[in-house]
Design a protein around this motif. Structure first.
Motif, PDB file in Angstrom:
ATOM      1  N   LEU A  30       0.727  -1.379  -0.504  1.00 26.86           N
ATOM      2  CA  LEU A  30       0.515  -0.029  -0.184  1.00 26.86           C
ATOM      3  C   LEU A  30       0.934   1.352  -0.003  1.00 26.86           C
ATOM      4  CD1 LEU A  30      -3.239   0.998   0.214  1.00 26.86           C
ATOM      5  CD2 LEU A  30      -2.325   1.890   2.289  1.00 26.86           C
ATOM      6  N   VAL A  31       2.080   1.060   0.915  1.00 23.47           N
ATOM      7  CA  VAL A  31       2.548   2.831   0.656  1.00 23.47           C
ATOM      8  C   VAL A  31       3.509   2.831  -0.703  1.00 23.47           C
ATOM      9  CG1 VAL A  31       4.674   3.407   1.985  1.00 23.47           C
ATOM     10  CG2 VAL A  31       2.912   2.126   3.484  1.00 23.47           C
ATOM     11  N   ASP A  32       4.108   1.417  -1.190  1.00 20.41           N
ATOM     12  CA  ASP A  32       4.591   1.612  -2.397  1.00 20.41           C
ATOM     13  C   ASP A  32       3.957   2.491  -3.362  1.00 20.41           C
ATOM     14  OD1 ASP A  32       6.713   0.136  -1.375  1.00 20.41           O
ATOM     15  OD2 ASP A  32       6.703  -1.382  -1.826  1.00 20.41           O
ATOM     16  N   ARG A  33       2.154   1.965  -3.349  1.00 25.89           N
ATOM     17  CA  ARG A  33       1.162   2.214  -4.344  1.00 25.89           C
ATOM     18  C   ARG A  33       1.468   4.127  -3.970  1.00 25.89           C
ATOM     19  NH1 ARG A  33      -2.137  -0.980  -7.070  1.00 25.89           N
ATOM     20  NH2 ARG A  33       0.654  -1.612  -6.604  1.00 25.89           N
ATOM     21  N   VAL A  34       1.185   4.631  -2.786  1.00 28.10           N
ATOM     22  CA  VAL A  34       0.673   5.175  -2.124  1.00 28.10           C
ATOM     23  C   VAL A  34       2.060   6.241  -2.700  1.00 28.10           C
ATOM     24  CG1 VAL A  34       0.017   7.480  -1.097  1.00 28.10           C
ATOM     25  CG2 VAL A  34      -0.594   4.990  -0.915  1.00 28.10           C
ATOM     26  N   ALA A  35       3.232   6.382  -2.565  1.00 25.35           N
ATOM     27  CA  ALA A  35       3.925   6.345  -2.769  1.00 25.35           C
ATOM     28  C   ALA A  35       4.432   6.744  -4.635  1.00 25.35           C
ATOM     29  CB  ALA A  35       5.748   6.193  -2.515  1.00 25.35           C
ATOM     30  N   GLU A  36       3.135   5.521  -5.663  1.00 28.58           N
ATOM     31  CA  GLU A  36       4.026   5.934  -7.136  1.00 28.58           C
ATOM     32  C   GLU A  36       3.520   6.715  -7.241  1.00 28.58           C
ATOM     33  OE1 GLU A  36       2.089   2.418  -9.124  1.00 28.58           O
ATOM     34  OE2 GLU A  36       3.746   1.294  -8.352  1.00 28.58           O
ATOM     35  N   ARG A  37       2.530   6.204  -6.672  1.00 26.61           N
ATOM     36  CA  ARG A  37       0.918   7.511  -7.341  1.00 26.61           C
ATOM     37  C   ARG A  37       1.040   9.150  -7.368  1.00 26.61           C
ATOM     38  NH1 ARG A  37      -3.693   4.102  -7.980  1.00 26.61           N
ATOM     39  NH2 ARG A  37      -3.046   2.273  -9.079  1.00 26.61           N
ATOM     40  N   SER A  38       1.383   9.587  -6.098  1.00 26.56           N
ATOM     41  CA  SER A  38       1.659  10.650  -5.657  1.00 26.56           C
ATOM     42  C   SER A  38       3.311  10.856  -5.967  1.00 26.56           C
ATOM     43  CB  SER A  38       1.967  10.697  -4.340  1.00 26.56           C
ATOM     44  OG  SER A  38       2.798  10.215  -2.868  1.00 26.56           O
ATOM     45  N   GLY A  39       4.679  10.769  -6.773  1.00 26.84           N
ATOM     46  CA  GLY A  39       5.142  10.963  -7.131  1.00 26.84           C
ATOM     47  C   GLY A  39       6.356  10.641  -5.692  1.00 26.84           C
ATOM     48  N   ALA A  40       5.961  10.561  -4.636  1.00 31.62           N
ATOM     49  CA  ALA A  40       7.055  10.782  -3.552  1.00 31.62           C
ATOM     50  C   ALA A  40       8.307   9.352  -2.841  1.00 31.62           C
ATOM     51  CB  ALA A  40       6.670  10.269  -2.217  1.00 31.62           C
ATOM     52  N   GLU A  41       8.972   9.904  -3.172  1.00 33.81           N
ATOM     53  CA  GLU A  41      10.565   9.143  -2.780  1.00 33.81           C
ATOM     54  C   GLU A  41      10.316   8.853  -1.622  1.00 33.81           C
ATOM     55  OE1 GLU A  41      15.414   9.571  -3.739  1.00 33.81           O
ATOM     56  OE2 GLU A  41      13.895  10.752  -4.262  1.00 33.81           O
ATOM     57  N   LEU A  42      10.230   6.857  -0.659  1.00 37.27           N
ATOM     58  CA  LEU A  42      10.760   6.732  -0.481  1.00 37.27           C
ATOM     59  C   LEU A  42      12.505   6.164   0.330  1.00 37.27           C
ATOM     60  CD1 LEU A  42       8.224   4.040  -0.223  1.00 37.27           C
ATOM     61  CD2 LEU A  42       8.215   6.170   1.187  1.00 37.27           C
ATOM     62  N   ASN A 169      -5.178  -1.303  -4.676  1.00 40.68           N
ATOM     63  CA  ASN A 169      -5.851   0.295  -5.781  1.00 40.68           C
ATOM     64  C   ASN A 169      -7.039   0.689  -5.360  1.00 40.68           C
ATOM     65  OD1 ASN A 169      -2.988  -0.106  -7.791  1.00 40.68           O
ATOM     66  ND2 ASN A 169      -4.665  -1.269  -9.067  1.00 40.68           N
ATOM     67  N   ASP A 170      -7.902   0.162  -4.993  1.00 41.32           N
ATOM     68  CA  ASP A 170      -8.734   0.170  -4.257  1.00 41.32           C
ATOM     69  C   ASP A 170      -8.740   1.265  -2.766  1.00 41.32           C
ATOM     70  OD1 ASP A 170     -10.434   0.156  -6.506  1.00 41.32           O
ATOM     71  OD2 ASP A 170     -11.298  -1.712  -5.221  1.00 41.32           O
ATOM     72  N   ALA A 171      -7.591   1.050  -1.893  1.00 44.88           N
ATOM     73  CA  ALA A 171      -8.001   1.736  -0.728  1.00 44.88           C
ATOM     74  C   ALA A 171      -6.822   2.994  -1.246  1.00 44.88           C
ATOM     75  CB  ALA A 171      -7.241   1.168   0.676  1.00 44.88           C
ATOM     76  N   GLU A 172      -5.522   3.271  -2.091  1.00 43.61           N
ATOM     77  CA  GLU A 172      -5.003   4.187  -2.440  1.00 43.61           C
ATOM     78  C   GLU A 172      -6.178   4.995  -2.807  1.00 43.61           C
ATOM     79  OE1 GLU A 172      -3.334   7.065  -4.696  1.00 43.61           O
ATOM     80  OE2 GLU A 172      -3.890   5.406  -6.193  1.00 43.61           O
TER      81      GLU A 172
END
Length: 194
Positions: A30-42, A169-172
């Motif tokens: 989930l965190v990977d998906r949120v980062a990916e969709r928002s362009g955030a870098e972990l 995907n739905d949660a994100e």
């Protein structure tokens, strides 16, 4: 951001290539998906014992965390971030794998016990509170208690992987509502998924 919205999303999992893609890492997904969709870098953050990212949303800043302490010590990482950024437990969302939900189901709730999940047990102890939000990602149950460890540390089938990804995907897609504190709307949406 509302004064009751989420400020931190934590995904529970185990670090290392041997655990990547296993059921126990559903929170990481989930965190990977949120980062990916928002362009955030972990990025690795030693003082937080994990990988951290930051998302600038119209509703306000959101921090993302993947503890790298291994599942049983996740709380050390969660508590360190909450202390440093002064985030109340009620504004934290912890995403994790849930054996007691069918594969691909996703449920949001606030508070409760750890239900035998070691990452949750440690997070509750480290935060000194169970008042945070939980995103329970269904991975199904192998059928007997003896099979659980091997099951959660193994890779799901292709069909199960797709079901889990659909749930994530739905949660994100509900993150903006969670930032706005619209939890009932999120629950209505996620809990009515087919």
């Amino acid at each position: 951001m509302s004064d009751s919205g989420i400020q931190l999303i934590v995904g529970l999992g185990n670090p290392g290539a041997q655990y990547a893609g296993t059921r126990h890492n559903a929170g990481y997904f989930l965190v990977d998906r949120v980062a990916e969709r928002s362009g955030a870098e972990l990025r690795p953050e030693a003082k937080f014992y994990g990988l951290m990212g930051r998302v600038n949303h119209p509703e306000g800043d959101l921090r993302l965390l993947k503890p790298t302490t291994f599942m049983n010590h996740s709380g050390r990482s969660v508590a360190a971030v909450c202390r440093y950024f002064d985030i109340e437990p009620s504004r934290v969302l912890i995403a994790y794998d849930e054996l007691d939900l069918p594969v691909g189901t996703v449920k949001l709730k606030q508070g409760g016990g750890h239900a035998g999940h070691n990452g949750m047990r440690d997070s509750i102890a480290a935060l000194g509170s169970a008042d945070f939000w939980r995103l329970r990602i269904g991975i199904g149950h192998p059928g007997s208690k003896e099979q659980v460890i091997g099951y959660v540390l193994s890779h799901p089938s292709r069909a199960d992987t797709e079901a889990i990804e659909d749930a994530i995907n739905d949660a994100e897609s509900c993150v903006p509502e969670m930032l706005a504190g619209e939890y009932q709307r999120v629950m209505n949406r996620l809990h009515s998924r087919p």
